[in-house]
Design a protein around this motif. Structure first.
Motif, PDB file in Angstrom:
ATOM      1  N   TYR A 169      -1.901  -4.033  10.516  1.00 31.11           N
ATOM      2  CA  TYR A 169      -0.940  -4.240   9.439  1.00 31.11           C
ATOM      3  C   TYR A 169      -1.671  -4.770   8.229  1.00 31.11           C
ATOM      4  CZ  TYR A 169       2.937  -6.093   6.754  1.00 31.11           C
ATOM      5  OH  TYR A 169       3.825  -6.358   5.753  1.00 31.11           O
ATOM      6  N   LYS A 170      -1.447  -4.148   7.085  1.00 33.21           N
ATOM      7  CA  LYS A 170      -2.063  -4.593   5.844  1.00 33.21           C
ATOM      8  C   LYS A 170      -0.955  -4.844   4.846  1.00 33.21           C
ATOM      9  CE  LYS A 170      -5.132  -3.200   2.148  1.00 33.21           C
ATOM     10  NZ  LYS A 170      -5.795  -2.080   1.511  1.00 33.21           N
ATOM     11  N   ARG A 171      -0.994  -5.996   4.264  1.00 34.83           N
ATOM     12  CA  ARG A 171       0.017  -6.355   3.278  1.00 34.83           C
ATOM     13  C   ARG A 171      -0.317  -5.643   1.972  1.00 34.83           C
ATOM     14  NH1 ARG A 171       3.699 -10.414   3.351  1.00 34.83           N
ATOM     15  NH2 ARG A 171       4.538 -10.981   1.340  1.00 34.83           N
ATOM     16  N   ASN A 172       0.642  -4.908   1.449  1.00 33.87           N
ATOM     17  CA  ASN A 172       0.441  -4.190   0.200  1.00 33.87           C
ATOM     18  C   ASN A 172       0.564  -5.149  -0.978  1.00 33.87           C
ATOM     19  OD1 ASN A 172       0.106  -1.703   1.449  1.00 33.87           O
ATOM     20  ND2 ASN A 172       2.316  -1.408   1.596  1.00 33.87           N
ATOM     21  N   THR A 173      -0.350  -5.017  -1.890  1.00 30.49           N
ATOM     22  CA  THR A 173      -0.339  -5.862  -3.083  1.00 30.49           C
ATOM     23  C   THR A 173      -0.039  -5.012  -4.298  1.00 30.49           C
ATOM     24  OG1 THR A 173      -2.700  -5.563  -3.433  1.00 30.49           O
ATOM     25  CG2 THR A 173      -2.020  -7.439  -2.060  1.00 30.49           C
ATOM     26  N   ILE A 174       0.084  -5.675  -5.419  1.00 26.59           N
ATOM     27  CA  ILE A 174       0.351  -4.950  -6.671  1.00 26.59           C
ATOM     28  C   ILE A 174      -0.804  -4.011  -6.987  1.00 26.59           C
ATOM     29  CG2 ILE A 174       0.670  -5.242  -9.154  1.00 26.59           C
ATOM     30  CD1 ILE A 174       2.100  -7.870  -8.507  1.00 26.59           C
ATOM     31  N   GLU A 175      -2.030  -4.460  -6.667  1.00 25.05           N
ATOM     32  CA  GLU A 175      -3.196  -3.613  -6.926  1.00 25.05           C
ATOM     33  C   GLU A 175      -3.126  -2.324  -6.117  1.00 25.05           C
ATOM     34  OE1 GLU A 175      -3.681  -6.958  -6.034  1.00 25.05           O
ATOM     35  OE2 GLU A 175      -3.913  -7.625  -8.106  1.00 25.05           O
ATOM     36  N   ASP A 176      -2.637  -2.416  -4.878  1.00 23.80           N
ATOM     37  CA  ASP A 176      -2.516  -1.221  -4.046  1.00 23.80           C
ATOM     38  C   ASP A 176      -1.549  -0.222  -4.673  1.00 23.80           C
ATOM     39  OD1 ASP A 176      -4.289  -2.153  -2.139  1.00 23.80           O
ATOM     40  OD2 ASP A 176      -2.697  -3.123  -0.972  1.00 23.80           O
ATOM     41  N   TYR A 177      -0.444  -0.712  -5.204  1.00 22.76           N
ATOM     42  CA  TYR A 177       0.511   0.197  -5.836  1.00 22.76           C
ATOM     43  C   TYR A 177      -0.047   0.791  -7.126  1.00 22.76           C
ATOM     44  CZ  TYR A 177       3.980  -1.388  -2.514  1.00 22.76           C
ATOM     45  OH  TYR A 177       4.655  -1.664  -1.368  1.00 22.76           O
ATOM     46  N   GLN A 178      -0.832  -0.001  -7.833  1.00 22.63           N
ATOM     47  CA  GLN A 178      -1.460   0.532  -9.052  1.00 22.63           C
ATOM     48  C   GLN A 178      -2.486   1.593  -8.689  1.00 22.63           C
ATOM     49  OE1 GLN A 178      -2.914  -3.020 -10.917  1.00 22.63           O
ATOM     50  NE2 GLN A 178      -0.928  -3.495 -11.866  1.00 22.63           N
ATOM     51  N   ASP A 179      -3.251   1.368  -7.591  1.00 24.13           N
ATOM     52  CA  ASP A 179      -4.214   2.362  -7.135  1.00 24.13           C
ATOM     53  C   ASP A 179      -3.511   3.639  -6.698  1.00 24.13           C
ATOM     54  OD1 ASP A 179      -6.261   0.636  -7.634  1.00 24.13           O
ATOM     55  OD2 ASP A 179      -6.472  -0.039  -5.548  1.00 24.13           O
ATOM     56  N   MET A 180      -2.351   3.514  -6.113  1.00 20.20           N
ATOM     57  CA  MET A 180      -1.612   4.681  -5.653  1.00 20.20           C
ATOM     58  C   MET A 180      -1.190   5.557  -6.823  1.00 20.20           C
ATOM     59  SD  MET A 180       1.741   4.788  -3.254  1.00 20.20           S
ATOM     60  CE  MET A 180       3.068   5.412  -4.244  1.00 20.20           C
ATOM     61  N   THR A 181      -0.805   4.920  -7.893  1.00 19.34           N
ATOM     62  CA  THR A 181      -0.406   5.722  -9.053  1.00 19.34           C
ATOM     63  C   THR A 181      -1.589   6.466  -9.644  1.00 19.34           C
ATOM     64  OG1 THR A 181      -0.663   3.811 -10.503  1.00 19.34           O
ATOM     65  CG2 THR A 181       1.545   4.239  -9.632  1.00 19.34           C
ATOM     66  N   LYS A 182      -2.791   5.904  -9.499  1.00 20.67           N
ATOM     67  CA  LYS A 182      -3.994   6.570 -10.011  1.00 20.67           C
ATOM     68  C   LYS A 182      -4.438   7.680  -9.070  1.00 20.67           C
ATOM     69  CE  LYS A 182      -5.634   2.435 -12.325  1.00 20.67           C
ATOM     70  NZ  LYS A 182      -6.627   1.371 -12.310  1.00 20.67           N
ATOM     71  N   ASP A 183      -4.513   7.367  -7.766  1.00 19.15           N
ATOM     72  CA  ASP A 183      -4.994   8.332  -6.774  1.00 19.15           C
ATOM     73  C   ASP A 183      -4.116   8.245  -5.530  1.00 19.15           C
ATOM     74  OD1 ASP A 183      -6.427  10.202  -5.377  1.00 19.15           O
ATOM     75  OD2 ASP A 183      -8.060   8.818  -4.869  1.00 19.15           O
ATOM     76  N   PRO A 184      -3.051   9.072  -5.419  1.00 18.51           N
ATOM     77  CA  PRO A 184      -2.127   8.989  -4.293  1.00 18.51           C
ATOM     78  C   PRO A 184      -2.786   9.250  -2.945  1.00 18.51           C
ATOM     79  CG  PRO A 184      -1.238  10.396  -6.011  1.00 18.51           C
ATOM     80  CD  PRO A 184      -2.636  10.051  -6.404  1.00 18.51           C
ATOM     81  N   SER A 185      -3.851   9.991  -2.885  1.00 17.53           N
ATOM     82  CA  SER A 185      -4.488  10.279  -1.593  1.00 17.53           C
ATOM     83  C   SER A 185      -5.243   9.068  -1.058  1.00 17.53           C
ATOM     84  CB  SER A 185      -5.432  11.472  -1.722  1.00 17.53           C
ATOM     85  OG  SER A 185      -6.479  11.146  -2.632  1.00 17.53           O
ATOM     86  N   ALA A 186      -5.587   8.109  -1.904  1.00 16.01           N
ATOM     87  CA  ALA A 186      -6.325   6.932  -1.460  1.00 16.01           C
ATOM     88  C   ALA A 186      -5.416   5.912  -0.766  1.00 16.01           C
ATOM     89  CB  ALA A 186      -7.022   6.275  -2.651  1.00 16.01           C
ATOM     90  N   PHE A 187      -4.128   6.014  -1.027  1.00 10.35           N
ATOM     91  CA  PHE A 187      -3.176   5.052  -0.451  1.00 10.35           C
ATOM     92  C   PHE A 187      -2.699   5.563   0.902  1.00 10.35           C
ATOM     93  CE2 PHE A 187      -0.418   1.514  -0.726  1.00 10.35           C
ATOM     94  CZ  PHE A 187       0.750   1.874  -0.096  1.00 10.35           C
TER      95      PHE A 187
END
Length: 104
Positions: A4-22
């Motif tokens: 289990y990994k807690r999602n942070t704001i940075e993770d959501y920002q990374d997802m908007t940049k590169d959806p395949s990385a999330f």
């Protein structure tokens, strides 16, 4: 929980940049990890529920024994009252016989 990994704001920002990385959290949980999740009923685990059910069954059995003993005690009291009434009648008859013999 494992994986289990807690999602942070940075993770959501990374997802908007590169959806395949999330990666989704559900992809990280192995099928074996699902077996470790215990089902809860009424907010209790299965072992706690078994303990509660056993206590309820034992309580019900003790209640039925107490009820049976109460009914038996009531029957004994009725029998004792009958015996005491017969004893009083017998004593009265004996005393009448004693009184008659004294008069004669």
């Amino acid at each position: 929980m494992a994986g289990y990994k807690r999602n942070t704001i940075e993770d959501y920002q990374d997802m908007t940049k590169d959806p395949s990385a999330f990666k989704l959290v559900s992809e990280k949980i192995s099928p074996l990890g699902l077996k470790k999740i215990k089902k809860r009923v009424l907010g209790m685990t299965s072992s706690q529920l078994v303990v509660v059910v056993v206590i309820l069954v034992v309580s019900l059995m003790l209640y039925s024994v107490l009820l049976h003993l109460t009914v038996r005690a009531a029957q004994c009291q009725d029998t004792m009252e009958t015996i005491m009434q017969q004893r009083r009648e017998w004593q009265r008859k004996v005393m009448e016989g004693v009184n008659r013999s004294k008069r004669s």
